[in-house]
Write a protein that holds these residues in place. Structure first.
Motif, short mmCIF file in Angstrom:
data_model
loop_
_atom_site.label_atom_id
_atom_site.label_comp_id
_atom_site.label_asym_id
_atom_site.label_seq_id
_atom_site.Cartn_x
_atom_site.Cartn_y
_atom_site.Cartn_z
N ILE A 81 0.85 -1.19 0.00
CA ILE A 81 0.00 0.00 0.00
C ILE A 81 0.88 1.23 0.00
O ILE A 81 1.68 1.44 0.94
CB ILE A 81 -0.94 0.01 1.21
CG1 ILE A 81 -1.85 -1.23 1.21
CG2 ILE A 81 -1.77 1.29 1.24
CD1 ILE A 81 -2.76 -1.34 2.41
N VAL A 82 0.75 2.04 -1.03
CA VAL A 82 1.56 3.26 -1.16
C VAL A 82 0.61 4.43 -1.35
O VAL A 82 -0.34 4.36 -2.13
CB VAL A 82 2.53 3.16 -2.36
CG1 VAL A 82 3.33 4.46 -2.51
CG2 VAL A 82 3.46 1.98 -2.21
N ASP A 83 0.88 5.53 -0.63
CA ASP A 83 -0.02 6.68 -0.70
C ASP A 83 0.82 7.96 -0.62
O ASP A 83 2.02 7.93 -0.31
CB ASP A 83 -1.01 6.65 0.47
CG ASP A 83 -2.26 7.43 0.17
OD1 ASP A 83 -2.28 8.15 -0.86
OD2 ASP A 83 -3.22 7.34 0.96
N GLN A 84 0.18 9.09 -0.90
CA GLN A 84 0.83 10.38 -0.76
C GLN A 84 1.10 10.66 0.71
O GLN A 84 0.32 10.28 1.58
CB GLN A 84 -0.06 11.50 -1.31
CG GLN A 84 0.00 11.64 -2.82
CD GLN A 84 1.32 12.25 -3.28
OE1 GLN A 84 1.83 11.88 -4.31
NE2 GLN A 84 1.87 13.17 -2.53
N CYS A 85 2.21 11.35 0.96
CA CYS A 85 2.52 11.76 2.33
C CYS A 85 1.75 13.03 2.64
O CYS A 85 1.83 14.01 1.89
CB CYS A 85 4.03 12.00 2.47
SG CYS A 85 4.53 12.53 4.12
#
Length: 252
Positions: free
Chosen positions: A243-247
């Motif tokens: 799972i990768v998302d904007q910081c």
């Protein structure tokens, strides 16, 4: 030694020639004549003085050159040893990846040079069960396989570190959100395809990955918090997930 003798002999010969030329030029000009004694002095004196003096000078010069070469060689060896020690101190002994402190220092330096990039936190799933069932040596073998799969999954120039017992970090230099998702999924797939057979039994290896793409103003600690949250979501979403998302800037 032979070289010193030859060079000193040439200097002595040159001194004899110079002495004779001076004698035949100056003595007649002063109204005298160069007789047998004068010729003897012109030859013997330079030989007795120039040869030993030049031989000693050449010997000392050669010693100094040899000492300088040895000093340069020793300096190069010390510099190489220092680089090896510094590299060893910065790396995890088992995986060869950067250790935790060096990884975050490298991440911080990279962030100072460029705003773009993504941080992935990669954690081995059910690793305690492997240690409990097969022992820590077998667990180390599993970690090495996972580390190799992570290395295969990242891009050239990305920064890798072992930041915990079975936890790894990857900073994807200059990566966009989509690129970070692609790399994270590639790592996850590489680990899942790894064949691990302790005691002849196939044991699946998987990792959960949490990642975040850098916001311009986000600090390293803020990025870590966001990536850890995504890792928590991946663990509680069934594991073997990325799972990768904007910081979110200035994450609470």
């Amino acid at each position: 030694m032979n070289s010193i003798v030859v060079r000193a002999g040439l200097v002595a010969l040159a001194a004899v020639v110079a002495s004779i030329l001076l004698a035949v030029t100056i003595v007649p000009a002063l109204g005298g004549s160069v007789d047998g004694n004068a010729w003897m002095m012109c030859i013997v004196c330079p030989l007795l003085t120039a040869w030993p003096a030049s031989a000693y000078t050449f010997w000392q010069s050669d010693r100094l050159k040899a000492a300088h070469r040895e000093l340069s060689r020793t300096h190069a060896q010390l510099a190489a040893a220092h680089r090896r020690l510094a590299d060893k101190a910065s790396r995890d002994d088992m995986t060869g990846m950067l250790n935790r402190e060096t990884f975050f220092a490298a991440l911080d330096r990279s962030r100072r040079r460029s705003d773009r990039g993504a941080l992935l936190i990669i954690d081995a799933d059910h690793f305690k069960a492997i240690n409990d069932s097969y022992g820590h040596l077998t667990g180390d073998e599993a970690l090495l396989l996972i580390a190799a799969a992570i290395k295969d999954g990242v891009r050239a120039g990305d920064i890798l570190g072992r930041i915990g017992g079975e936890e790894f970090g990857a900073f994807l230099v200059g990566a966009s959100e989509q690129e970070a998702r692609n790399v994270a999924e590639r790592i996850r797939g590489e680990v899942e395809r790894t064949v691990f057979r302790p005691e002849g039994k196939v044991v699946p290896l998987t990792v959960s990955i949490g990642g975040t793409v850098c916001a311009t103003e986000a600090t390293v600690s803020e990025m870590m918090r966001v990536a850890d949250r995504r890792l928590y979501e991946a663990k509680h979403g069934g594991r073997n997930l990325a799972i990768v998302d904007q910081c979110v800037a200035r994450a609470a």
